[in-house]
Design an enzyme around this catalytic site. Structure first.
Site, PDB file in Angstrom:
ATOM      1  N   CYS A 170      35.322  40.506  35.983  1.00 34.34           N
ATOM      2  CA  CYS A 170      35.551  41.832  35.293  1.00 34.34           C
ATOM      3  C   CYS A 170      34.637  41.817  33.928  1.00 34.34           C
ATOM      4  O   CYS A 170      34.250  41.107  33.457  1.00 34.34           O
ATOM      5  CB  CYS A 170      37.060  41.730  34.637  1.00 34.34           C
ATOM      6  SG  CYS A 170      36.957  42.907  33.165  1.00 34.34           S
ATOM      7  N   CYS A 193      36.862  40.731  48.365  1.00 32.53           N
ATOM      8  CA  CYS A 193      37.887  40.033  48.496  1.00 32.53           C
ATOM      9  C   CYS A 193      38.424  39.382  47.165  1.00 32.53           C
ATOM     10  O   CYS A 193      38.032  38.274  46.607  1.00 32.53           O
ATOM     11  CB  CYS A 193      37.530  38.794  49.449  1.00 32.53           C
ATOM     12  SG  CYS A 193      38.654  37.790  50.064  1.00 32.53           S
TER      13      CYS A 193
HETATM   14 ZN   LIG Z   1      39.250  41.727  32.427  1.00 33.51          ZN
END
Ligand SMILES: [Zn+2]
Length: 205
Positions: A170, A193
């Site tokens: 992220c 994935c």
């Molecule tokens: Zn995050």
């Protein structure tokens, strides 16, 4: 007792009081200094031990829960200590997102989910994937052929376990999400994935 004696007594009292006050002030400063030292020392050790990433600005794209692309924003990367992440996450989500573990195939809650909605980061709520790009990969992990916005994920070369792979994290908080492979379907031929435990599904009605 004469008046002059009274004056001397008074002077002596004032002098004793001043000395006492000076002692108390320096004692308080010493205790304060000690407290500061004790507070600072473990903090410094903790910073070294957990190797917190450098503060940095990142650019991501915001989306509403209905999937509407809102705007691109530059913001401070979300940085928390290991203890803070542990308090926020389940043990499984902590191991996967903060220590790059992988959930057992077919064990997560999203590999077989076909509902319409968005997948947000379990750690920071950054929007990562849209169900419109989800496909059945047969691997037992939720799989997507592209992230909702290229800015919202970061791809990193991963050479652990004797393999060369591309890890996906992220952008906003550096949570480990999974890996991307080049054996996906059209139109990108990519297979993101992911671990279910890294994601939080927001259903669209
Ligand atoms: Zn995050």
């Amino acid at each position: 007792m004469f008046e002059s004696d009274l004056d001397k007594d008074r002077e002596r009292d004032i002098s004793v009081n001043l000395r006492r006050r000076a002692f108390l002030t320096s004692a308080a400063a010493a205790i304060g200094g000690l407290a500061l030292w004790q507070w600072r020392k473990p903090r410094l050790l903790e910073v070294n031990a957990t190797a917190l990433p450098e503060p940095k600005d990142v650019t991501i794209v915001l989306f509403s829960d209905s999937g509407e692309r809102l705007k691109k924003v530059t913001m401070a990367k979300v940085i928390k200590t290991s203890d803070e992440w542990r308090k926020q996450l389940s043990p499984n989500a902590y191991d996967i997102t903060r220590n790059a573990d992988t959930e057992v195939a077919f064990s997560g809650k999203y590999w077989n989910l076909h509902d319409k909605g968005l997948y947000r980061c379990i750690c920071c709520d950054n929007v990562l994937f849209d169900s419109a790009t989800k496909f059945d990969s047969g691997t037992g992990w939720p799989s997507f052929w592209q992230p909702i916005a290229a800015e919202n994920v970061t791809e990193i070369r991963d050479t652990t376990f004797g393999m060369v792979r591309t890890a996906v994290t992220c952008t906003e908080c550096e949570a480990h999400l999974g890996h991307v492979f080049d054996d996906g379907p059209e139109p990108t031929y990519l297979r993101y994935c992911m671990n279910s435990a890294s994601l939080r599904f927001v259903k669209q009605t």
